[in-house]
Write a protein that holds these residues in place. Sequence first.
Motif, PDB file in Angstrom:
ATOM      1  N   GLN A  56       0.852  -1.179   0.000  1.00 25.61           N
ATOM      2  CA  GLN A  56       0.000   0.000   0.000  1.00 25.61           C
ATOM      3  C   GLN A  56       0.894   1.237   0.000  1.00 25.61           C
ATOM      4  N   PRO A  57       0.821   2.046  -1.041  1.00 24.46           N
ATOM      5  CA  PRO A  57       1.765   3.153  -1.155  1.00 24.46           C
ATOM      6  C   PRO A  57       1.555   4.200  -0.071  1.00 24.46           C
ATOM      7  N   TRP A  59       1.872   7.272  -0.062  1.00 17.63           N
ATOM      8  CA  TRP A  59       1.268   8.540  -0.449  1.00 17.63           C
ATOM      9  C   TRP A  59      -0.236   8.410  -0.633  1.00 17.63           C
ATOM     10  N   ARG A  60      -0.737   7.161  -0.504  1.00 17.33           N
ATOM     11  CA  ARG A  60      -2.176   6.943  -0.642  1.00 17.33           C
ATOM     12  C   ARG A  60      -2.865   7.585   0.537  1.00 17.33           C
ATOM     13  N   PRO A  61      -3.778   8.535   0.297  1.00 17.26           N
ATOM     14  CA  PRO A  61      -4.439   9.201   1.415  1.00 17.26           C
ATOM     15  C   PRO A  61      -5.412   8.278   2.116  1.00 17.26           C
ATOM     16  N   GLY A  63      -8.985   7.479   3.859  1.00 17.06           N
ATOM     17  CA  GLY A  63     -10.338   7.947   3.665  1.00 17.06           C
ATOM     18  C   GLY A  63     -10.627   8.290   2.223  1.00 17.06           C
ATOM     19  N   SER A  64     -11.225   9.442   2.017  1.00 18.45           N
ATOM     20  CA  SER A  64     -11.716   9.776   0.684  1.00 18.45           C
ATOM     21  C   SER A  64     -10.580  10.003  -0.297  1.00 18.45           C
ATOM     22  N   GLY A  65     -10.880   9.797  -1.539  1.00 20.35           N
ATOM     23  CA  GLY A  65      -9.887   9.960  -2.589  1.00 20.35           C
ATOM     24  C   GLY A  65      -9.709  11.412  -2.965  1.00 20.35           C
ATOM     25  N   THR A  66      -8.716  11.646  -3.787  1.00 25.51           N
ATOM     26  CA  THR A  66      -8.448  13.003  -4.256  1.00 25.51           C
ATOM     27  C   THR A  66      -8.070  12.937  -5.717  1.00 25.51           C
ATOM     28  N   VAL A  71      -2.846  14.526  -5.572  1.00 26.13           N
ATOM     29  CA  VAL A  71      -1.974  13.514  -4.985  1.00 26.13           C
ATOM     30  C   VAL A  71      -0.549  13.723  -5.458  1.00 26.13           C
ATOM     31  N   TRP A  75       2.672  14.217  -3.075  1.00 27.22           N
ATOM     32  CA  TRP A  75       3.803  13.303  -3.202  1.00 27.22           C
ATOM     33  C   TRP A  75       5.089  14.064  -3.488  1.00 27.22           C
TER      34      TRP A  75
END
Lengths: 316, 213
Positions: A56-57, A59-61, A63-66, A71, A75
Amino acid sequence: MTQPAPDSGHNGNGASNGTLATKLRAQQSVPPILAPIEKAGLEAVRTMRSIVESRQPPWRPEGSGTAGLIVVERWNREASDDDDNDNDESLGIESGLEARIGDGDATLPAELIARLASPDRALADLTSLGETLWALEVLHIEEPALRKALADALLTLALRLRDDRRAAATPALWSALRRYATLIDSNASAVLMEFLREDDDASTRQLALQCIQTSLFRELPSRVSTDLVDRVRQLCERYLHPDVLVAPAMRSLAANAAVAFSVLAPEEAQGIAEWVRSLRRPGLRALVASKWTEMVASRDEAAALPLRGALAVLQS
Amino acid sequence: MTVIRLGQHAAQRRSVVGERPATDATKIRHVGLLAEASELSPGKSCAVLHCEPPLEVARPGKMDAHLVGDLDLSKDEIEVIEDWLADITQQTLPTNPLLHYVLVPPARRAFDKVTQRPKHWRFSCVGFVWKTYEHAGLKLVSLEKISVDRPTLVSTWGEDAVVLAEKTSARYELGLDGPGPWAVLLPAHLFHALERGRAALPFAPTEEHSSFP
């Protein structure tokens, strides 16, 4: 070199028994040995899930996506901050490596290839190895000696990674093979047999089949390994069957076997096209068509001819 | 009507989900493919396959749903989409996100420059959805005449993100070269196409289609 295990019901030497399409037609009523194939498919899904979960990277936020660009911004800012801390592994990337790639640092390819020179050392830290491999996938390397050294190193590593059970070994293997296929002589793909063994995951087999396509993406084969042709023919016989094509992963695997076989044995491409069309699976047909279309667009007229004919049959 | 207002009924698997920025209810900043058929609530998180980046297809990622476009895909179209997704799963891995990202064109392969053999896929978030539907014979948008100027990009993604993309475009071959306008496929373009339905595809967006509705 490891020979593929004999396949029940097939002698592995389809060349002596007529075209593949003929054989497939003849065996339509013969139930394939589904259990190992389905098991392999499930294993592939499990492997991919475990890989993604374990990687799982950072920089992956949560909760909700962006949006993508947002991103990217985050990053990059973090990567920039990272420049002050070479040991900060919070991003899962090596500080400054991306910048050196972007800047076209001429010393970087040799430096990264040298890291692979000792397989034991490279394999000791799969995270670092993965980073080195993706960098080498992206880097433009022109010098023939460096390309040869890289291909040799990637193959050595891939053979070791193939039997490595650590979760991070599989994406590293895929990365090494993908890059390897872009470097080698188009007639040197026989070694990919090593990744088409019955012991290999379906996902690794699929990638090996894609690598065969990559190595012969723009040209016709001139010296093809009979063993490789026979093995890919054998996989076509197994996978291109109505009872196997019940899941996306299996149809994708079948499409890759069909296209790999068509580039190895272009004289049989139209027979493959007829067979794929007869199976009446729109996803399989679309995948094969898109891969052939991409190759035809990249080849000169003579090299494109067999696939152009096969496409016409497939789309008729 | 193919664009569903959320909360009315369940959206189909592989529908196109859109997320709006907090600051502007007319823009759409991100899109993805709905992982499973479900009833979506406005502003709530949902599981999607998308290119955030990185590309997330082996396992769904998450994004907020503000609108969803549903073309009532046939069984065959869904099969074609599923098989395409299975095929690209091993072509892309969540490593360095920028190396899997591209703005112009919205979807393309990276090639080895010596052998001209293909390496991995690169997508924008919109490009991933556009390419997936195109593979199923559904060309949502015609890319030929798209022209998006800088103020439009800023209104969609914000000034900081656009500055960053401009700065790093050459380094990461994002395709955002020069002062613009650029042929950037926007999320809103997809929703205009989806709203018009199959008979009107491919949709050819103009400057007025950078917002939705």
